[in-house]
Design a protein around this motif. Structure first.
Motif, PDB file in Angstrom:
ATOM      1  N   ALA A 114       0.854  -1.191   0.000  1.00 52.07           N
ATOM      2  CA  ALA A 114       0.000   0.000   0.000  1.00 52.07           C
ATOM      3  C   ALA A 114       0.886   1.235   0.000  1.00 52.07           C
ATOM      4  O   ALA A 114       1.471   1.601   1.018  1.00 52.07           O
ATOM      5  CB  ALA A 114      -0.924  -0.012   1.205  1.00 52.07           C
ATOM      6  N   MET A 115       0.964   1.904  -1.132  1.00 55.77           N
ATOM      7  CA  MET A 115       1.917   2.990  -1.321  1.00 55.77           C
ATOM      8  C   MET A 115       1.476   4.325  -0.724  1.00 55.77           C
ATOM      9  O   MET A 115       2.289   5.217  -0.528  1.00 55.77           O
ATOM     10  CB  MET A 115       2.183   3.186  -2.810  1.00 55.77           C
ATOM     11  CG  MET A 115       2.762   1.991  -3.525  1.00 55.77           C
ATOM     12  SD  MET A 115       4.581   1.872  -3.394  1.00 55.77           S
ATOM     13  CE  MET A 115       4.763   1.009  -1.849  1.00 55.77           C
ATOM     14  N   PHE A 116       0.180   4.479  -0.456  1.00 45.45           N
ATOM     15  CA  PHE A 116      -0.327   5.779  -0.003  1.00 45.45           C
ATOM     16  C   PHE A 116      -0.667   5.796   1.484  1.00 45.45           C
ATOM     17  O   PHE A 116      -1.281   6.741   1.972  1.00 45.45           O
ATOM     18  CB  PHE A 116      -1.600   6.150  -0.772  1.00 45.45           C
ATOM     19  CG  PHE A 116      -1.440   6.269  -2.265  1.00 45.45           C
ATOM     20  CD1 PHE A 116      -0.190   6.405  -2.851  1.00 45.45           C
ATOM     21  CD2 PHE A 116      -2.554   6.244  -3.088  1.00 45.45           C
ATOM     22  CE1 PHE A 116      -0.041   6.520  -4.235  1.00 45.45           C
ATOM     23  CE2 PHE A 116      -2.430   6.361  -4.472  1.00 45.45           C
ATOM     24  CZ  PHE A 116      -1.177   6.496  -5.038  1.00 45.45           C
ATOM     25  N   PRO A 140       6.078  11.150  -1.876  1.00 47.98           N
ATOM     26  CA  PRO A 140       7.412  11.366  -2.438  1.00 47.98           C
ATOM     27  C   PRO A 140       7.914  10.134  -3.170  1.00 47.98           C
ATOM     28  O   PRO A 140       7.726   8.992  -2.710  1.00 47.98           O
ATOM     29  CB  PRO A 140       8.278  11.648  -1.203  1.00 47.98           C
ATOM     30  CG  PRO A 140       7.320  11.949  -0.091  1.00 47.98           C
ATOM     31  CD  PRO A 140       6.082  11.174  -0.403  1.00 47.98           C
ATOM     32  N   ASP A 141       8.551  10.332  -4.309  1.00 48.80           N
ATOM     33  CA  ASP A 141       9.125   9.205  -5.037  1.00 48.80           C
ATOM     34  C   ASP A 141      10.149   8.459  -4.180  1.00 48.80           C
ATOM     35  O   ASP A 141      10.238   7.228  -4.249  1.00 48.80           O
ATOM     36  CB  ASP A 141       9.787   9.694  -6.326  1.00 48.80           C
ATOM     37  CG  ASP A 141       8.775  10.064  -7.402  1.00 48.80           C
ATOM     38  OD1 ASP A 141       7.600   9.638  -7.286  1.00 48.80           O
ATOM     39  OD2 ASP A 141       9.147  10.775  -8.350  1.00 48.80           O
ATOM     40  N   ALA A 142      10.911   9.176  -3.377  1.00 47.59           N
ATOM     41  CA  ALA A 142      11.927   8.524  -2.532  1.00 47.59           C
ATOM     42  C   ALA A 142      11.265   7.567  -1.543  1.00 47.59           C
ATOM     43  O   ALA A 142      11.793   6.481  -1.264  1.00 47.59           O
ATOM     44  CB  ALA A 142      12.749   9.566  -1.792  1.00 47.59           C
ATOM     45  N   GLN A 143      10.113   7.961  -1.015  1.00 47.73           N
ATOM     46  CA  GLN A 143       9.365   7.084  -0.104  1.00 47.73           C
ATOM     47  C   GLN A 143       8.914   5.822  -0.820  1.00 47.73           C
ATOM     48  O   GLN A 143       9.015   4.709  -0.291  1.00 47.73           O
ATOM     49  CB  GLN A 143       8.153   7.826   0.440  1.00 47.73           C
ATOM     50  CG  GLN A 143       7.178   6.959   1.225  1.00 47.73           C
ATOM     51  CD  GLN A 143       5.882   7.694   1.520  1.00 47.73           C
ATOM     52  OE1 GLN A 143       5.888   8.689   2.234  1.00 47.73           O
ATOM     53  NE2 GLN A 143       4.778   7.231   0.942  1.00 47.73           N
ATOM     54  N   VAL A 144       8.422   5.986  -2.040  1.00 48.53           N
ATOM     55  CA  VAL A 144       7.963   4.846  -2.824  1.00 48.53           C
ATOM     56  C   VAL A 144       9.112   3.875  -3.087  1.00 48.53           C
ATOM     57  O   VAL A 144       8.955   2.650  -2.940  1.00 48.53           O
ATOM     58  CB  VAL A 144       7.343   5.321  -4.151  1.00 48.53           C
ATOM     59  CG1 VAL A 144       7.011   4.142  -5.057  1.00 48.53           C
ATOM     60  CG2 VAL A 144       6.092   6.145  -3.882  1.00 48.53           C
ATOM     61  N   MET A 145      10.272   4.395  -3.461  1.00 48.57           N
ATOM     62  CA  MET A 145      11.424   3.530  -3.722  1.00 48.57           C
ATOM     63  C   MET A 145      11.821   2.760  -2.468  1.00 48.57           C
ATOM     64  O   MET A 145      12.102   1.559  -2.516  1.00 48.57           O
ATOM     65  CB  MET A 145      12.608   4.357  -4.236  1.00 48.57           C
ATOM     66  CG  MET A 145      12.359   5.126  -5.533  1.00 48.57           C
ATOM     67  SD  MET A 145      11.906   4.119  -6.957  1.00 48.57           S
ATOM     68  CE  MET A 145      10.161   4.569  -7.144  1.00 48.57           C
ATOM     69  N   LEU A 180      10.508   4.198 -12.795  1.00 47.45           N
ATOM     70  CA  LEU A 180      11.409   4.791 -11.805  1.00 47.45           C
ATOM     71  C   LEU A 180      12.095   3.724 -10.957  1.00 47.45           C
ATOM     72  O   LEU A 180      13.297   3.830 -10.655  1.00 47.45           O
ATOM     73  CB  LEU A 180      10.637   5.758 -10.907  1.00 47.45           C
ATOM     74  CG  LEU A 180      10.036   6.982 -11.601  1.00 47.45           C
ATOM     75  CD1 LEU A 180       9.262   7.835 -10.599  1.00 47.45           C
ATOM     76  CD2 LEU A 180      11.113   7.808 -12.299  1.00 47.45           C
ATOM     77  N   TYR A 181      11.356   2.679 -10.569  1.00 44.28           N
ATOM     78  CA  TYR A 181      11.965   1.655  -9.728  1.00 44.28           C
ATOM     79  C   TYR A 181      12.959   0.811 -10.526  1.00 44.28           C
ATOM     80  O   TYR A 181      13.984   0.384  -9.983  1.00 44.28           O
ATOM     81  CB  TYR A 181      10.913   0.757  -9.093  1.00 44.28           C
ATOM     82  CG  TYR A 181      11.507  -0.130  -8.018  1.00 44.28           C
ATOM     83  CD1 TYR A 181      11.941   0.423  -6.818  1.00 44.28           C
ATOM     84  CD2 TYR A 181      11.673  -1.499  -8.206  1.00 44.28           C
ATOM     85  CE1 TYR A 181      12.527  -0.367  -5.832  1.00 44.28           C
ATOM     86  CE2 TYR A 181      12.244  -2.296  -7.231  1.00 44.28           C
ATOM     87  CZ  TYR A 181      12.674  -1.722  -6.040  1.00 44.28           C
ATOM     88  OH  TYR A 181      13.255  -2.504  -5.070  1.00 44.28           O
ATOM     89  N   ALA A 182      12.682   0.584 -11.803  1.00 49.86           N
ATOM     90  CA  ALA A 182      13.626  -0.154 -12.634  1.00 49.86           C
ATOM     91  C   ALA A 182      14.959   0.585 -12.731  1.00 49.86           C
ATOM     92  O   ALA A 182      16.028  -0.030 -12.826  1.00 49.86           O
ATOM     93  CB  ALA A 182      13.039  -0.377 -14.023  1.00 49.86           C
ATOM     94  N   HIS A 183      14.905   1.913 -12.696  1.00 53.30           N
ATOM     95  CA  HIS A 183      16.139   2.709 -12.681  1.00 53.30           C
ATOM     96  C   HIS A 183      16.784   2.680 -11.295  1.00 53.30           C
ATOM     97  O   HIS A 183      18.016   2.598 -11.169  1.00 53.30           O
ATOM     98  CB  HIS A 183      15.819   4.150 -13.089  1.00 53.30           C
ATOM     99  CG  HIS A 183      17.005   5.058 -13.056  1.00 53.30           C
ATOM    100  ND1 HIS A 183      17.205   5.977 -12.037  1.00 53.30           N
ATOM    101  CD2 HIS A 183      18.059   5.200 -13.897  1.00 53.30           C
ATOM    102  CE1 HIS A 183      18.325   6.636 -12.268  1.00 53.30           C
ATOM    103  NE2 HIS A 183      18.860   6.195 -13.379  1.00 53.30           N
ATOM    104  N   HIS A 184      15.961   2.738 -10.271  1.00 53.74           N
ATOM    105  CA  HIS A 184      16.451   2.757  -8.885  1.00 53.74           C
ATOM    106  C   HIS A 184      17.121   1.445  -8.492  1.00 53.74           C
ATOM    107  O   HIS A 184      18.138   1.448  -7.791  1.00 53.74           O
ATOM    108  CB  HIS A 184      15.275   3.038  -7.950  1.00 53.74           C
ATOM    109  CG  HIS A 184      15.540   2.780  -6.510  1.00 53.74           C
ATOM    110  ND1 HIS A 184      16.211   3.674  -5.701  1.00 53.74           N
ATOM    111  CD2 HIS A 184      15.210   1.718  -5.707  1.00 53.74           C
ATOM    112  CE1 HIS A 184      16.296   3.189  -4.476  1.00 53.74           C
ATOM    113  NE2 HIS A 184      15.704   2.006  -4.451  1.00 53.74           N
ATOM    114  N   ASN A 185      16.553   0.327  -8.934  1.00 52.50           N
ATOM    115  CA  ASN A 185      17.030  -0.992  -8.508  1.00 52.50           C
ATOM    116  C   ASN A 185      17.413  -1.835  -9.728  1.00 52.50           C
ATOM    117  O   ASN A 185      16.584  -2.521 -10.314  1.00 52.50           O
ATOM    118  CB  ASN A 185      15.954  -1.712  -7.702  1.00 52.50           C
ATOM    119  CG  ASN A 185      16.438  -3.052  -7.170  1.00 52.50           C
ATOM    120  OD1 ASN A 185      17.586  -3.451  -7.399  1.00 52.50           O
ATOM    121  ND2 ASN A 185      15.560  -3.766  -6.472  1.00 52.50           N
TER     122      ASN A 185
END
Length: 292
Positions: A114-116, A140-145, A180-185
């Motif tokens: 649950a992202m939110f 925040p995107d950082a929180q999601v990552m 974004l996550y594919a770039h992050h990880n």
């Protein structure tokens, strides 16, 4: 059903009305049924049973507490690939849980965090603009990552799961997150992004859009987009393709002509069975052929 038909200023969200801080957890579980703003479920809604599965809510340890997630996996066996399932703007409601069960039936450990949960309970919000401006714009995107990293760590700790075979699939807001996550990880082996925004969401807490990281991407991502989507313009997809060609990821974008945003959402009027079935095959092949 108006999501995507007019632009929103994500950089200037509405003030919160409930007095809760961003770090306050607003719910301790994933909501049952369909989100209120998603409207009544259509007759085309697909329901996948849990026979042969272990399915239900789990809690994911994160830096500031725990977040709920829905997880589905085969009841017997081992070495299951790990598939992150990233929600739409409506949260981890029944459609996302059903997607987890569908992939579990195909041998995956599919998990949707649950992202939110810190920003609001979107399941009870009746207005899509409210969800976007009062919740989505504050995530925040950082929180999601970090939360997705925590989900991988949690699920990867299960003896029956092979977290080296890691994939990610997301829808709408979750489709943007896939890029974004594919770039992050870079440990992700493959991703599938259903009609995820590639630009237009930048803000102080969302510093980069997918088009900004596409050239540096190393993980292969399959983007599945709708030709009649009023929110994701062809110019944006052309720019995304141009940037992807600069990478060595082997990523690819497919545009389905004549269908609208949400063509895979079988519970909504935008559902297109032919496009959804073909997209499902493309997604399954993409993941499997890349080791997920």
């Amino acid at each position: 059903m108006q999501y995507g038909l007019r632009p929103l200023d994500f950089g200037n969200p509405r003030p919160r009305q409930d007095g809760l801080s961003r770090r306050g957890f607003l719910t301790s579980s994933v909501a049952g049924g369909f989100a209120l703003a998603a409207g009544p479920a259509a007759a085309t809604t697909i329901t996948t049973d849990t026979e042969g599965l272990v399915a239900g809510e789990v809690m994911i340890p994160v830096d500031d507490g725990e977040i709920p997630a829905y997880r589905a996996m085969p009841a017997e066996g081992e070495g299951f690939p790990l598939l992150l399932v990233v929600q739409e703007i409506f949260g981890v409601h029944e459609h996302i849980r059903d997607v987890c069960r569908r992939y579990a039936k195909r041998g995956y450990c599919a998990i949707a965090p649950a992202m939110f949960v810190r920003q609001g309970d979107v399941s009870k919000m009746a207005d899509i603009d409210t969800i976007l401006s009062e919740v989505v714009a504050r995530v925040p995107d950082a929180q999601v990552m970090r939360d997705l990293d925590a989900t991988v760590a949690h699920a990867g700790g299960l003896a029956s799961v092979d977290a080296t075979r890691l994939g990610i699939i997301g829808f709408c807001w979750g489709g943007r997150t896939v890029w974004l996550y594919a770039h992050h990880n870079p440990s992700v082996k493959a991703g599938v992004a259903y009609y995820g925004l590639v630009d237009g969401m930048q803000s102080a807490i969302k510093p980069r859009d997918p088009v900004d990281i596409a050239a540096a991407l190393s993980v292969p991502v399959l983007g599945l987009y709708a030709g009649a989507d009023a929110y994701i313009q062809r110019d944006a997809l052309r720019a995304m393709r141009t940037e992807l060609l600069k990478s060595d990821s082997g990523s690819h974008i497919v545009v389905f002509p004549g269908v609208d945003h949400g063509f895979n959402a079988d519970y909504r009027p935008t559902y297109d069975e032919a496009a959804a079935d073909y997209a499902r095959k493309l997604a399954g092949d993409w993941l499997r052929e890349r080791g997920v």
